[in-house]
Design an enzyme around this catalytic site. Structure first.
Site, PDB file in Angstrom:
ATOM      1  N   THR A 172     -19.590 -39.880 -23.247  1.00 35.62           N
ATOM      2  CA  THR A 172     -18.987 -40.704 -22.187  1.00 35.62           C
ATOM      3  C   THR A 172     -18.976 -42.171 -22.619  1.00 35.62           C
ATOM      4  O   THR A 172     -17.963 -42.865 -22.492  1.00 35.62           O
ATOM      5  CB  THR A 172     -19.749 -40.515 -20.865  1.00 35.62           C
ATOM      6  OG1 THR A 172     -19.759 -39.130 -20.534  1.00 35.62           O
ATOM      7  CG2 THR A 172     -19.112 -41.309 -19.742  1.00 35.62           C
ATOM      8  N   ASP A 173     -20.113 -42.641 -23.117  1.00 38.33           N
ATOM      9  CA  ASP A 173     -20.200 -43.989 -23.684  1.00 38.33           C
ATOM     10  C   ASP A 173     -19.147 -44.170 -24.771  1.00 38.33           C
ATOM     11  O   ASP A 173     -18.421 -45.160 -24.822  1.00 38.33           O
ATOM     12  CB  ASP A 173     -21.575 -44.190 -24.347  1.00 38.33           C
ATOM     13  CG  ASP A 173     -22.567 -44.952 -23.477  1.00 38.33           C
ATOM     14  OD1 ASP A 173     -23.743 -45.023 -23.878  1.00 38.33           O
ATOM     15  OD2 ASP A 173     -22.179 -45.483 -22.424  1.00 38.33           O
TER      16      ASP A 173
END
Lengths: 419, 411
Positions: B177-178
């Site tokens: 996600t990062d």
């Protein structure tokens, strides 16, 4: 999941920008119609997407490539999606569910594109593609790269995820490897590609020349291993699976609740104390073996067992309420329905509704990035196969009607009955 | 592929871009050749402390540097500035006036309170591309929640869909996600730079973990939004294709992706289970999906009987896509990984030789052969003040003495 790309699949970036100066509007708030996500005060930007005037010739299919070109389309580029006559992009048939005759899968990654249906096995079909001015360079997407021992292996997200180490590190602590629930390797590759295309366009401003770009699933996922890779490359430290937990921070993971799951990210000693407060387990804060993160990591099994038992006693919503204002980052493990009921998701314009010519109203996940200079309010629905063949031949290649009709008759190209 | 000799220099490289935090997107910008300054904030309690914290995230360390920090900070200069000091803020304002791009990941509102918000800085530099990266967005009910990959992964549905079929949700083994957010950001920055060529103006960009991951749900989301179909976990398997998943072998795991009927037949050939090809209940993919439990049980038992390497050899030339589930050592022993330049070695001034995963994308116009190692904290403070801001030695010394800025002993 993805189907093979092979060497012949390309996303081509083409054309110089049409030299229009946008009309700058001053001091007018940029408003996103699908939500109230307003970004800063108005900055003149003329409401045009950053890539207006650019044309992308898209020969990709399935996921990684279409995802990349969709983002370029979101930013205002004209995307011409070339599909083989008949079935077109494989994902058109990947369902259920379908919306009308359109698969939800296809709809989810193909907005803002025009579809031309061209038979690349037909010499006149190839001729059409060659005439689009793409001498500026192209981006090639593959499974493993354009050269090297595995270059001929077709690219599947599942296999690339396995070969690249992603599966090995994903799964429960004592369980088998699993893959991310959506094809993140494919998507990361698409994201790398969309940026690379724009980097090449930036360079073209200076040099006037295009470049060839090599994006592949293996490299994208291995690069994304970041610190997992560096741990091995520098420290010889092999990775393992951790479920939702963190190797070096405790407590920093999911917990089952009475009716679901919750994730807690307590990275500091103060946050740990607050967790104990909220859980009414204050005695834990006095135990020497839990005083620092380092100690909590060493004594994780026992501590996590205690916390797990406590979390099971109440519902997720109750825990979330009790953690409010505590300063401890927490969040529910949402299923998809819960995701799209979340007010922030709605606020961010992530539920994008459009009218489709045959399927009626469709809904897709909206663009992730917002710019102060324009709103995503000009989105066009995913095209029917060959919906824009004649339009593109006429307006992009300036073919006469005679030439167009000859091509249609030869079946080198086809036009959908809807245009 | 053959790579040209001339360097590809994105237009951002004529003037350096400045950033606080946001290591992933900065890591990508540099691979295109831009010169970037990475701002290391003043320490615990100061804004952006988290960014500095990754320097301490280990073991393992290489010398005093954490492998974590090294993995995402090459090709950057580090200046050490105290944002609580008014003269420190002044330095940043002056840098923003001469930079192309600013990337930040503070909580929304923090930088404007310091005089470093988009409104304030673009008044001085209307061409500034200002990219904000946050957990949930610049506005909205959750805007003040700090962004953690773990939590965003949970809230965005990613965890719900990841894990074994009958097991609990898990998160991807690295913070995808990062990373997806960083990838979105690097593209958005370049789109904005392209637009600046036409309009001369910069823009404020809003990237956040929640939106990135929800957008990446693609067909999973569309299945729900259009068909009301909730998602579930599938382990390594595929909801609608059988056999298309991992199998345990005698000494590891293998993934098989047999999407067509012919490929299924070849799987049976290789496994010497030809009788399966005659069973009516396995004739088509649709039928194999319906009868998956039994079929997968049979296949699983067979795969257990031999080692991964033997299976891979036996599948060669069969036309069935297969691959081993590699651990990290196996990944970096893979000849294609080496061929793709994904093992990048560099000399670090104090840690000595370091190795990081290399850039994912290759361009015909330049080679990634000018990479500089991740910087020490404040390694380039004086250099940047002198060359980017043209400060005199007197001004620089005064700043150092006031502690508004600090310089590492290594430069």
């Amino acid at each position: 999941m993805s189907a093979p790309f092979g060497r012949s699949t390309r996303c081509l970036s083409a054309r110089s920008p049409v030299g229009l100066l946008s009309q700058l509007r001053r001091n007018h708030p940029v408003r996103c119609p699908l939500g109230e996500r307003r970004l800063s005060q108005a900055r003149p930007g003329g409401q045009r997407g950053p890539l207006e005037g650019l044309t992308v010739l898209d020969l990709t299919r399935v996921l990684a490539g279409p995802f990349a070109t969709m983002i370029l389309g979101d930013l205002g580029a004209q995307v011409i999606k070339v599909e083989r006559p008949g079935a077109g992009d494989d994902t058109r048939t990947w369902g259920p569910p379908f919306v009308g005759a359109e698969s939800a899968y296809f709809l989810s990654v193909n907005r803002n594109k025009k579809s031309i249906s061209v038979d690349l096995k037909h010499p006149r079909g190839v001729g059409v593609i060659q005439e689009v001015p793409v001498s500026r360079g192209h981006t090639l997407m593959s499974g493993y790269g354009q050269t090297g021992p595995r270059a001929q292996s077709p690219g599947y997200d599942s296999i690339a995820s396995a070969v690249s180490g992603m599966m090995h590190i994903t799964g429960s602590e004592d369980g088998e490897p699993v893959r991310p629930g959506v094809a993140m390797t494919d998507l990361a590759t698409g994201l790398y590609a969309h940026g690379a295309v724009m980097a090449a366009l930036l360079q073209r401003h200076k040099t006037g020349r295009g470049v060839h770009i090599d994006c592949n699933l293996l490299s994208s996922q291995v690069s994304c291993l970041t610190h997992i890779a560096a741990n091995y490359l520098n420290g010889g430290q092999e990775a393992r699976r951790w479920g939702t937990a963190h190797e070096s921070i405790v407590p920093y993971q999911g917990f089952s609740t009475k009716d679901g799951h919750l994730v807690v990210a307590a990275a500091t000693d103060q946050q740990f104390v607050r967790v104990c407060n909220v859980l009414k387990l204050n005695e834990l804060t006095n135990k020497p073996e839990y005083k620092s993160n380092k100690l909590r990591v060493q004594n994780r099994r026992e501590l996590l067992h205690t916390l797990s038992q406590r979390f099971l006693q109440e519902k997720t919503a109750d825990w979330l309420r009790e953690f409010e204002g505590s300063g401890v980052p927490v969040g529910p493990i949402n299923n998809i329905q819960e995701v799209f009921s979340d007010p922030q998701v709605k606020h961010n314009g992530l539920i994008q509704e459009m009218e489709h010519p045959t399927a009626g109203q469709i809904t897709v996940p909206g663009p992730a990035v917002r710019f102060s200079s324009f709103a995503h309010d000009k989105a066009t629905p995913p095209p029917l196969i060959g919906q824009h063949t004649v339009q593109v031949l006429r307006h992009t290649l300036s073919y006469s009607d005679d030439v167009i009709n000859a091509l249609l008759e030869s079946k080198a190209v086809t036009q959908n009955e809807v245009s």
